[in-house]
Scaffold this active site. Sequence first.
Site, PDB file in Angstrom:
ATOM      1  N   HIS A 180       0.497  -0.924  -0.360  1.00  0.00           N
ATOM      2  CA  HIS A 180      -0.429   0.208   0.300  1.00  0.00           C
ATOM      3  C   HIS A 180       0.799   1.393   0.063  1.00  0.00           C
ATOM      4  O   HIS A 180       2.121   1.551   0.678  1.00  0.00           O
ATOM      5  CB  HIS A 180      -0.805  -0.040   1.074  1.00  0.00           C
ATOM      6  N   GLU A 220       0.619   3.899   1.617  1.00  0.00           N
ATOM      7  CA  GLU A 220       1.626   4.389   3.134  1.00  0.00           C
ATOM      8  C   GLU A 220       2.256   3.590   3.641  1.00  0.00           C
ATOM      9  O   GLU A 220       3.616   3.747   3.883  1.00  0.00           O
ATOM     10  CB  GLU A 220      -0.111   4.304   3.702  1.00  0.00           C
ATOM     11  N   CYS A 225      -5.965   2.524   6.553  1.00  0.00           N
ATOM     12  CA  CYS A 225      -6.935   1.107   6.022  1.00  0.00           C
ATOM     13  C   CYS A 225      -6.356   0.369   7.984  1.00  0.00           C
ATOM     14  O   CYS A 225      -5.229   1.241   7.384  1.00  0.00           O
ATOM     15  CB  CYS A 225      -6.348  -0.513   4.654  1.00  0.00           C
ATOM     16  N   CYS A 263      -2.956  -0.512   6.977  1.00  0.00           N
ATOM     17  CA  CYS A 263      -1.224   0.636   7.125  1.00  0.00           C
ATOM     18  C   CYS A 263      -1.352   1.486   8.315  1.00  0.00           C
ATOM     19  O   CYS A 263      -0.113   2.410   9.285  1.00  0.00           O
ATOM     20  CB  CYS A 263      -1.979   2.149   6.302  1.00  0.00           C
TER      21      CYS A 263
END
Length: 152
Positions: free
Chosen positions: A51, A53, A81, A84
């Site tokens: 992801h 992040e 999410c 993250c």
Amino acid sequence: MNKWMAVACDEALKGMGANEGGPFGAAIVREGKLIATAHNEVLGTNDPTAHAEINAIRKASEKLATNDLSECVLYTTCYPCPMCMGAIFWARIPTVYYASSMEDADSGGFDDKKFYTLIAHPETAIEIQMLDAEEGKRLFTQWCEKEDKQLY
């Protein structure tokens, strides 16, 4: 638009354009200076943890040679999410700015909102059981006795 959020949005567009992942980009800033940028690379790497992040945290940690990003600010194109958010907590990032909501992610077909619900009751989605608890306790006993341990 905030200049750092614009950087995060540009990263998201870069990843989307390369078909590496969804509309997610991130920028990490410290003392007004850009430290790292990244976008979602889940599709490009076949790594479900890639992801924006997470990728930005990895880059910033490497660049700053520390796992403590408590002097940094994260700009991300979407509310993080659960994975993250956990990484943000572990990195000790105190401030996060986001552009899109969980509802926006949901409308785009992403499971963030669903996963936040499942976190409260993981047993409803996966089999999760304790196994070899005594060995686990031994590991933590050894950790606690380790004289050169470094907490993080």
